[in-house]
Design a protein around this motif. Structure first.
Motif, mmCIF file in Angstrom:
data_model
loop_
_atom_site.group_PDB
_atom_site.id
_atom_site.type_symbol
_atom_site.label_atom_id
_atom_site.label_comp_id
_atom_site.label_asym_id
_atom_site.label_seq_id
_atom_site.Cartn_x
_atom_site.Cartn_y
_atom_site.Cartn_z
ATOM 1 N N LEU A 279 33.561 -2.677 21.574
ATOM 2 C CA LEU A 279 34.260 -1.523 21.013
ATOM 3 C C LEU A 279 35.084 -0.827 22.091
ATOM 4 N N ALA A 280 34.551 -0.734 23.292
ATOM 5 C CA ALA A 280 35.293 -0.134 24.405
ATOM 6 C C ALA A 280 36.558 -0.933 24.694
ATOM 7 N N ASN A 281 36.477 -2.253 24.639
ATOM 8 C CA ASN A 281 37.651 -3.096 24.861
ATOM 9 C C ASN A 281 38.748 -2.806 23.842
ATOM 10 N N ILE A 282 38.357 -2.605 22.613
ATOM 11 C CA ILE A 282 39.352 -2.266 21.582
ATOM 12 C C ILE A 282 40.020 -0.946 21.931
ATOM 13 N N PHE A 283 39.216 0.041 22.326
ATOM 14 C CA PHE A 283 39.783 1.351 22.652
ATOM 15 C C PHE A 283 40.680 1.283 23.889
ATOM 16 N N ILE A 284 40.335 0.432 24.838
ATOM 17 C CA ILE A 284 41.198 0.253 26.009
ATOM 18 C C ILE A 284 42.539 -0.324 25.566
ATOM 19 N N GLU A 285 42.485 -1.349 24.724
ATOM 20 C CA GLU A 285 43.716 -1.976 24.232
ATOM 21 C C GLU A 285 44.561 -1.016 23.396
ATOM 22 N N GLN A 286 43.915 -0.074 22.727
ATOM 23 C CA GLN A 286 44.625 0.903 21.895
ATOM 24 C C GLN A 286 45.005 2.152 22.695
ATOM 25 N N ASN A 287 44.806 2.108 23.994
ATOM 26 C CA ASN A 287 45.122 3.229 24.878
ATOM 27 C C ASN A 287 44.401 4.514 24.446
ATOM 28 N N GLN A 288 43.112 4.372 24.207
ATOM 29 C CA GLN A 288 42.253 5.506 23.878
ATOM 30 C C GLN A 288 41.147 5.583 24.941
ATOM 31 N N PRO A 289 41.530 6.012 26.136
ATOM 32 C CA PRO A 289 40.576 5.950 27.255
ATOM 33 C C PRO A 289 39.317 6.799 27.073
ATOM 34 N N GLU A 290 39.419 7.933 26.394
ATOM 35 C CA GLU A 290 38.227 8.775 26.208
ATOM 36 C C GLU A 290 37.173 8.053 25.371
ATOM 37 N N LYS A 291 37.610 7.418 24.280
ATOM 38 C CA LYS A 291 36.672 6.673 23.433
ATOM 39 C C LYS A 291 36.127 5.463 24.182
ATOM 40 N N ALA A 292 36.990 4.816 24.941
ATOM 41 C CA ALA A 292 36.548 3.665 25.737
ATOM 42 C C ALA A 292 35.486 4.105 26.739
ATOM 43 N N LYS A 293 35.746 5.225 27.401
ATOM 44 C CA LYS A 293 34.818 5.738 28.411
ATOM 45 C C LYS A 293 33.450 6.040 27.794
ATOM 46 N N THR A 294 33.449 6.675 26.639
ATOM 47 C CA THR A 294 32.193 7.015 25.966
ATOM 48 C C THR A 294 31.377 5.751 25.669
ATOM 49 N N ASN A 295 32.033 4.728 25.145
ATOM 50 C CA ASN A 295 31.335 3.481 24.817
ATOM 51 C C ASN A 295 30.883 2.737 26.070
ATOM 52 N N LEU A 296 31.692 2.773 27.115
ATOM 53 C CA LEU A 296 31.303 2.130 28.367
ATOM 54 C C LEU A 296 30.094 2.828 28.994
ATOM 55 N N GLN A 297 30.077 4.150 28.933
ATOM 56 C CA GLN A 297 28.935 4.895 29.476
ATOM 57 C C GLN A 297 27.655 4.547 28.720
ATOM 58 N N GLN A 298 27.791 4.414 27.397
ATOM 59 C CA GLN A 298 26.621 4.057 26.593
ATOM 60 C C GLN A 298 26.132 2.652 26.955
ATOM 61 N N ALA A 299 27.070 1.716 27.074
ATOM 62 C CA ALA A 299 26.705 0.345 27.450
ATOM 63 C C ALA A 299 26.060 0.312 28.833
ATOM 64 N N GLN A 300 26.632 1.047 29.764
ATOM 65 C CA GLN A 300 26.097 1.074 31.128
ATOM 66 C C GLN A 300 24.659 1.607 31.142
ATOM 67 N N ALA A 301 24.428 2.684 30.418
ATOM 68 C CA ALA A 301 23.081 3.264 30.367
ATOM 69 C C ALA A 301 22.084 2.266 29.768
ATOM 70 N N LEU A 302 22.503 1.584 28.723
ATOM 71 C CA LEU A 302 21.618 0.601 28.097
ATOM 72 C C LEU A 302 21.326 -0.564 29.042
ATOM 73 N N LEU A 303 22.348 -1.032 29.740
ATOM 74 C CA LEU A 303 22.154 -2.143 30.673
ATOM 75 C C LEU A 303 21.229 -1.756 31.819
ATOM 76 N N GLN A 304 21.332 -0.511 32.278
ATOM 77 C CA GLN A 304 20.425 -0.049 33.338
ATOM 78 C C GLN A 304 18.992 -0.005 32.818
ATOM 79 N N LYS A 305 18.804 0.472 31.591
ATOM 80 C CA LYS A 305 17.460 0.525 31.005
ATOM 81 C C LYS A 305 16.907 -0.877 30.778
ATOM 82 N N GLN A 306 17.804 -1.817 30.485
ATOM 83 C CA GLN A 306 17.380 -3.191 30.222
ATOM 84 C C GLN A 306 17.308 -4.030 31.498
#
Length: 157
Positions: free
Chosen positions: A107-134
């Motif tokens: 989903l972050a990749n889609i937002f990056i491609e659509q030039n929506q950096p705030e939405k991309a950032k939010t999804n990337l932060q969520q993914a990063q937090a999950l990956l750290q927990k995992q």
């Protein structure tokens, strides 16, 4: 007395027969779903995306809870330019499996491609937090670098 025994036997056989029919149906459905999934993955690996798409859609129609199929189908339709449908598929995965970092990344990749950096950032932060927990620090670190770039872009605008 013999008539009562036959009636009792009939009443005992009917629920067992019904249970066996239900079991047979679910076994058939599971086997059909598994075969379609395996075919879809094979076609996807062979880059036959049209065939894979058909197989994955069949899997979803048989078993609507398969997140891997939704992710792969989302990738296929995104590549076909159906970004809205891909977005919906990724969001469905997030709704059903909120601890799946791959859905957030896609989903972050889609937002990056659509030039929506705030939405991309939010999804990337969520993914990063999950990956750290995992306990996947290498993947989390890669996201960290991407987050730095997006944050810099946001700050420059």
């Amino acid at each position: 007395m013999l008539e009562n025994l036959k009636t009792t036997d009939t009443f005992a056989i009917i629920p067992v027969a019904i249970a066996l029919m239900i079991l047979g149906y679910f076994s058939w459905k599971t086997l059909n779903t598994s075969n379609s999934f395996q075919l879809g993955v094979k076609l996807y690996e062979q880059k036959d995306y049209q065939g894979a798409e058909a197989a994955f859609r069949k899997v979803i129609s048989l078993n609507s809870t398969n997140d891997v199929v939704r992710l792969l189908l989302g990738d296929i339709v995104k590549d076909k330019g159906k970004v809205e449908e891909a977005t919906e598929l990724y969001q469905e995965v997030i709704a059903s499996s909120p601890k799946n970092p791959d859905a957030y990344l896609r989903l972050a990749n889609i937002f990056i491609e659509q030039n929506q950096p705030e939405k991309a950032k939010t999804n990337l932060q969520q993914a990063q937090a999950l990956l750290q927990k995992q306990r996947q620090p290498q993947r989390a670190e890669k996201i960290s670098h991407l987050l730095d770039k997006i944050t810099a872009k946001i700050n420059n605008n």
